[in-house]
Write a protein that holds these residues in place. Structure first.
Motif, PDB file in Angstrom:
ATOM      1  N   THR A  70     -29.785  33.492 -18.757  1.00 11.41           N
ATOM      2  CA  THR A  70     -28.512  34.161 -18.502  1.00 11.41           C
ATOM      3  C   THR A  70     -27.393  33.227 -18.920  1.00 11.41           C
ATOM      4  O   THR A  70     -27.415  32.046 -18.598  1.00 11.41           O
ATOM      5  CB  THR A  70     -28.370  34.492 -17.010  1.00 11.41           C
ATOM      6  OG1 THR A  70     -29.475  35.307 -16.613  1.00 11.41           O
ATOM      7  CG2 THR A  70     -27.075  35.231 -16.735  1.00 11.41           C
ATOM      8  N   TYR A  71     -26.420  33.763 -19.620  1.00  7.11           N
ATOM      9  CA  TYR A  71     -25.287  32.960 -20.074  1.00  7.11           C
ATOM     10  C   TYR A  71     -24.150  33.092 -19.070  1.00  7.11           C
ATOM     11  O   TYR A  71     -23.751  34.192 -18.704  1.00  7.11           O
ATOM     12  CB  TYR A  71     -24.815  33.410 -21.456  1.00  7.11           C
ATOM     13  CG  TYR A  71     -23.589  32.686 -21.927  1.00  7.11           C
ATOM     14  CD1 TYR A  71     -23.654  31.348 -22.277  1.00  7.11           C
ATOM     15  CD2 TYR A  71     -22.361  33.331 -22.003  1.00  7.11           C
ATOM     16  CE1 TYR A  71     -22.526  30.666 -22.699  1.00  7.11           C
ATOM     17  CE2 TYR A  71     -21.232  32.655 -22.424  1.00  7.11           C
ATOM     18  CZ  TYR A  71     -21.323  31.320 -22.774  1.00  7.11           C
ATOM     19  OH  TYR A  71     -20.216  30.651 -23.186  1.00  7.11           O
ATOM     20  N   GLY A  79      -8.740  23.773 -11.619  1.00 11.27           N
ATOM     21  CA  GLY A  79      -7.834  23.390 -12.688  1.00 11.27           C
ATOM     22  C   GLY A  79      -8.512  22.730 -13.884  1.00 11.27           C
ATOM     23  O   GLY A  79      -7.842  22.267 -14.793  1.00 11.27           O
ATOM     24  N   ARG A  80      -9.813  22.669 -13.899  1.00 14.72           N
ATOM     25  CA  ARG A  80     -10.550  22.056 -15.026  1.00 14.72           C
ATOM     26  C   ARG A  80     -11.424  23.115 -15.675  1.00 14.72           C
ATOM     27  O   ARG A  80     -11.992  23.983 -15.001  1.00 14.72           O
ATOM     28  CB  ARG A  80     -11.438  20.921 -14.534  1.00 14.72           C
ATOM     29  CG  ARG A  80     -10.626  19.860 -13.774  1.00 14.72           C
ATOM     30  CD  ARG A  80     -11.427  18.654 -13.635  1.00 14.72           C
ATOM     31  NE  ARG A  80     -11.315  17.965 -14.922  1.00 14.72           N
ATOM     32  CZ  ARG A  80     -11.595  16.705 -15.115  1.00 14.72           C
ATOM     33  NH1 ARG A  80     -12.047  15.989 -14.138  1.00 14.72           N
ATOM     34  NH2 ARG A  80     -11.451  16.153 -16.293  1.00 14.72           N
ATOM     35  N   VAL A  81     -11.571  23.029 -16.990  1.00 13.67           N
ATOM     36  CA  VAL A  81     -12.401  23.972 -17.724  1.00 13.67           C
ATOM     37  C   VAL A  81     -13.859  23.506 -17.653  1.00 13.67           C
ATOM     38  O   VAL A  81     -14.178  22.371 -17.991  1.00 13.67           O
ATOM     39  CB  VAL A  81     -11.952  24.082 -19.195  1.00 13.67           C
ATOM     40  CG1 VAL A  81     -12.895  24.988 -19.967  1.00 13.67           C
ATOM     41  CG2 VAL A  81     -10.530  24.597 -19.274  1.00 13.67           C
ATOM     42  N   VAL A  82     -14.710  24.391 -17.159  1.00 17.18           N
ATOM     43  CA  VAL A  82     -16.145  24.134 -17.086  1.00 17.18           C
ATOM     44  C   VAL A  82     -16.788  24.869 -18.263  1.00 17.18           C
ATOM     45  O   VAL A  82     -16.610  26.082 -18.399  1.00 17.18           O
ATOM     46  CB  VAL A  82     -16.726  24.625 -15.744  1.00 17.18           C
ATOM     47  CG1 VAL A  82     -18.226  24.396 -15.689  1.00 17.18           C
ATOM     48  CG2 VAL A  82     -16.022  23.959 -14.594  1.00 17.18           C
ATOM     49  N   PRO A  83     -17.539  24.160 -19.141  1.00 14.93           N
ATOM     50  CA  PRO A  83     -18.125  24.838 -20.299  1.00 14.93           C
ATOM     51  C   PRO A  83     -19.186  25.854 -19.891  1.00 14.93           C
ATOM     52  O   PRO A  83     -19.773  25.775 -18.817  1.00 14.93           O
ATOM     53  CB  PRO A  83     -18.721  23.687 -21.102  1.00 14.93           C
ATOM     54  CG  PRO A  83     -18.867  22.552 -20.152  1.00 14.93           C
ATOM     55  CD  PRO A  83     -17.863  22.747 -19.081  1.00 14.93           C
ATOM     56  N   GLY A  84     -19.431  26.777 -20.783  1.00 13.96           N
ATOM     57  CA  GLY A  84     -20.460  27.770 -20.562  1.00 13.96           C
ATOM     58  C   GLY A  84     -21.845  27.153 -20.612  1.00 13.96           C
ATOM     59  O   GLY A  84     -22.072  26.170 -21.300  1.00 13.96           O
ATOM     60  N   VAL A  85     -22.785  27.709 -19.855  1.00 13.26           N
ATOM     61  CA  VAL A  85     -24.147  27.189 -19.801  1.00 13.26           C
ATOM     62  C   VAL A  85     -25.154  28.323 -19.861  1.00 13.26           C
ATOM     63  O   VAL A  85     -24.858  29.462 -19.496  1.00 13.26           O
ATOM     64  CB  VAL A  85     -24.392  26.343 -18.514  1.00 13.26           C
ATOM     65  CG1 VAL A  85     -23.574  25.083 -18.531  1.00 13.26           C
ATOM     66  CG2 VAL A  85     -24.095  27.150 -17.278  1.00 13.26           C
ATOM     67  N   GLU A  86     -26.356  27.998 -20.289  1.00 11.10           N
ATOM     68  CA  GLU A  86     -27.485  28.934 -20.269  1.00 11.10           C
ATOM     69  C   GLU A  86     -28.372  28.535 -19.105  1.00 11.10           C
ATOM     70  O   GLU A  86     -28.701  27.383 -18.918  1.00 11.10           O
ATOM     71  CB  GLU A  86     -28.295  28.798 -21.567  1.00 11.10           C
ATOM     72  CG  GLU A  86     -27.506  29.026 -22.816  1.00 11.10           C
ATOM     73  CD  GLU A  86     -27.417  30.480 -23.195  1.00 11.10           C
ATOM     74  OE1 GLU A  86     -28.225  31.276 -22.695  1.00 11.10           O
ATOM     75  OE2 GLU A  86     -26.546  30.814 -23.985  1.00 11.10           O
ATOM     76  N   ARG A  87     -28.759  29.519 -18.302  1.00 14.18           N
ATOM     77  CA  ARG A  87     -29.674  29.243 -17.184  1.00 14.18           C
ATOM     78  C   ARG A  87     -30.764  30.254 -17.157  1.00 14.18           C
ATOM     79  O   ARG A  87     -30.662  31.352 -17.496  1.00 14.18           O
ATOM     80  CB  ARG A  87     -28.922  29.265 -15.852  1.00 14.18           C
ATOM     81  CG  ARG A  87     -27.980  28.109 -15.726  1.00 14.18           C
ATOM     82  CD  ARG A  87     -27.345  28.103 -14.369  1.00 14.18           C
ATOM     83  NE  ARG A  87     -26.265  27.140 -14.385  1.00 14.18           N
ATOM     84  CZ  ARG A  87     -25.274  27.153 -13.555  1.00 14.18           C
ATOM     85  NH1 ARG A  87     -25.191  28.054 -12.628  1.00 14.18           N
ATOM     86  NH2 ARG A  87     -24.337  26.249 -13.622  1.00 14.18           N
TER      87      ARG A  87
END
Length: 87
Positions: A70-71, A79-87
Motif C-alpha cells: 500500500t502506498y 510542519g515537516r514533510v514526510v516522504p511517501g512510503v510503500e508498506r
C-alpha cells in the motif's frame, strides 16, 4: 524519469558500440562507408530494438513495489514533510 530514458538509450547503443569496437580491433576503417553497409546497420538496429524490449520487460517485471503493498503519499506532520512510503 530522465535516468531511465538515458539507460534505454544506452542499451540501444550497445550493439553499435560493440560493432565499432570490432572494427577498431580488426583495423578496418571505422569511418569508412564500406564498413557500415545497410544490411549490417539493419541487423544492429533489430538487435538494439530487441535489447531495449527485453530491458523494458525486465524493468517492468522486477522493479517497483510488491503487488500487495500500500502506498502512503507524502504528507505534512508537525510542519515537516514526510516522504511517501510503500508498506
Amino acid at each position: 524519469m530522465i535516468r531511465s530514458a538515458l539507460t534505454e538509450i544506452g542499451v540501444f547503443l550497445i550493439p553499435f558500440a560493440v560493432y565499432a569496437l570490432f572494427l577498431v580491433a580488426t583495423r578496418s576503417g571505422l569511418l569508412a562507408t564500406s564498413s557500415w553497409p545497410v544490411v549490417i546497420i539493419g541487423r544492429l538496429l533489430v538487435g538494439s530494438l530487441l535489447l531495449v524490449l527485453v530491458s523494458l520487460i525486465l524493468l517492468a517485471q522486477f522493479s517497483g513495489a510488491p503487488p500487495d503493498s500500500t502506498y502512503f503519499p507524502a504528507h505534512v506532520e508537525n510542519g515537516r514533510v514526510v516522504p511517501g512510503v510503500e508498506r
